[in-house]
Design a protein around this motif. Structure first.
Motif, PDB file in Angstrom:
ATOM      1  N   TYR A 153      -8.408  -6.973  -9.832  1.00  0.00           N
ATOM      2  CA  TYR A 153      -7.888  -5.649 -10.208  1.00  0.00           C
ATOM      3  C   TYR A 153      -7.303  -5.570 -11.619  1.00  0.00           C
ATOM      4  N   LEU A 209       0.238   3.193   5.875  1.00  0.00           N
ATOM      5  CA  LEU A 209       1.111   2.308   5.103  1.00  0.00           C
ATOM      6  C   LEU A 209       2.413   3.042   4.813  1.00  0.00           C
ATOM      7  N   TRP A 222      -5.286 -11.833  -7.461  1.00  0.00           N
ATOM      8  CA  TRP A 222      -5.231 -10.366  -7.534  1.00  0.00           C
ATOM      9  C   TRP A 222      -5.739  -9.886  -8.891  1.00  0.00           C
ATOM     10  N   VAL A 280       0.708  -3.574 -13.161  1.00  0.00           N
ATOM     11  CA  VAL A 280       1.367  -2.525 -13.953  1.00  0.00           C
ATOM     12  C   VAL A 280       2.671  -3.053 -14.554  1.00  0.00           C
ATOM     13  N   MET A 314      -2.990  -7.634   5.118  1.00  0.00           N
ATOM     14  CA  MET A 314      -4.280  -7.951   5.731  1.00  0.00           C
ATOM     15  C   MET A 314      -4.371  -9.442   6.039  1.00  0.00           C
ATOM     16  N   VAL A 337      -0.457  -4.836   0.261  1.00  0.00           N
ATOM     17  CA  VAL A 337      -1.440  -4.437   1.273  1.00  0.00           C
ATOM     18  C   VAL A 337      -2.363  -5.624   1.579  1.00  0.00           C
ATOM     19  N   ALA A 338      -2.772  -6.344   0.527  1.00  0.00           N
ATOM     20  CA  ALA A 338      -3.608  -7.538   0.730  1.00  0.00           C
ATOM     21  C   ALA A 338      -2.852  -8.582   1.556  1.00  0.00           C
ATOM     22  N   VAL A 363       5.677  -7.127  -7.873  1.00  0.00           N
ATOM     23  CA  VAL A 363       4.371  -7.390  -7.272  1.00  0.00           C
ATOM     24  C   VAL A 363       3.647  -6.057  -7.090  1.00  0.00           C
ATOM     25  N   PRO A 364       2.376  -5.978  -7.493  1.00  0.00           N
ATOM     26  CA  PRO A 364       1.655  -4.705  -7.321  1.00  0.00           C
ATOM     27  C   PRO A 364       1.673  -4.257  -5.855  1.00  0.00           C
ATOM     28  N   ALA A 365       1.795  -2.956  -5.658  1.00  0.00           N
ATOM     29  CA  ALA A 365       1.850  -2.425  -4.289  1.00  0.00           C
ATOM     30  C   ALA A 365       0.597  -2.822  -3.504  1.00  0.00           C
ATOM     31  N   GLY A 366      -0.551  -2.811  -4.185  1.00  0.00           N
ATOM     32  CA  GLY A 366      -1.793  -3.173  -3.502  1.00  0.00           C
ATOM     33  C   GLY A 366      -1.811  -4.629  -3.062  1.00  0.00           C
ATOM     34  N   PHE A 414       5.715   2.141   2.471  1.00  0.00           N
ATOM     35  CA  PHE A 414       6.315   1.174   1.552  1.00  0.00           C
ATOM     36  C   PHE A 414       7.834   1.277   1.588  1.00  0.00           C
TER      37      PHE A 414
END
Lengths: 132, 134
Positions: free
Chosen positions: B40, B80, B36, B44, B59, B55-56, B49-52, B82
């Motif tokens: 990216y 989505l 990740w 943060v 997928m 999403v990965a 774990v980053p929110a994105g 959360f």
């Protein structure tokens, strides 16, 4: 001393940029196990209406999610996102993702991913919820 | 879930709205976080774990839940929702279902639902709207 509680959502989700080149697209394919040849195979993609490999839709969407997380620091439980992938983005494009507050009461933003030419590739909304 | 023959890809006719298509376990381990970060940059917050990345993971679960697939499917839309946050080292369990399908204007629309859970907590759920190739 501690951080002051938030009293309002920011007016803008500051934009983030990413150069979505073949290396980034390959890395994203590995991360998600998404090896659809439309993203990775120039010969296959060349025979589709897109004419060339395109980036994964969620490669761009996740840039928007990153921008949201940076703007609010902690993603609130209940965060809802709804988007459509409105335009294919050729591999090699620099993309930009951000958002603008549309409804302060519900913390609803219009979010986007766009190309360097300003063409919107991902469009939708993000709702953070009411504060306090 | 795997169709019986490698040539026997999942087609529009195979999907049944409401049916579960598979369950996938996704480890939020150091290797995944490094992958990740290579795309990216630094997350943060190191303890979340980053929110994105969730999403990965969604997928990946969607891609692994049922194979093989015809090449050229198009991801047309996404929702989505959360829930609880996840921490590095957590293992998520994903459930993938077929929510809906519709043949309209010569296009095969199929909507999939994915829910990621960390123990008893929902971490992320959403719908993946696709135009299926075959």
């Amino acid at each position: 001393m501690q951080p002051c509680p938030k009293t309002a959502w920011p007016r803008e989700i500051a934009a983030l940029c990413l150069h979505a080149d073949a290396e980034a697209v390959r890395a994203y394919a590995e991360l998600t196990a998404d090896f659809n040849p439309i993203h990775l195979d120039a010969e296959f993609a060349g025979a589709t209406p897109f004419g060339a490999p395109i980036i994964h839709g969620t490669l761009g969407l996740n840039l928007a999610v990153q921008a949201i997380e940076r703007a609010v620091e902690v993603v609130p439980a209940g965060l809802a996102i709804e988007v459509r992938f409105s335009r294919p983005v050729p591999v090699g494009t620099t993309i930009r993702a951000g958002g603008t507050l549309r409804d302060a009461a519900t913390g609803t933003y219009e979010i986007f991913v766009e190309t360097e030419a300003g063409e919107r590739a991902v469009e939708g909304t993000c709702t953070l919820g009411a504060l306090g | 879930m795997t169709n019986t023959s490698p040539a026997d890809v999942w087609t529009f006719d195979d999907f049944e709205p409401g049916a579960e298509l598979g369950r996938v376990s996704v480890a939020l381990d150091d290797a995944r976080i490094a992958s990740w970060r290579a795309i990216y940059g630094t997350p943060v917050a190191p303890d979340r774990v980053p929110a994105g990345m969730l999403v990965a993971a969604m997928m990946e679960a969607y891609l692994k839940a049922f194979q093989p697939r015809p090449p050229g499917n198009i991801h047309a839309g996404q929702t989505l929702a959360f829930g609880a946050s996840a921490r590095p080292g957590d293992r998520l369990e994903a459930q993938v279902t077929c929510r809906d399908k519709l043949f309209r204007k010569e296009r095969r629309w199929v909507t999939f639902g994915v829910t990621l859970r960390n123990g008893a907590q929902d971490v992320l759920s959403g719908e993946i709207r696709t135009i299926w190739a075959k």
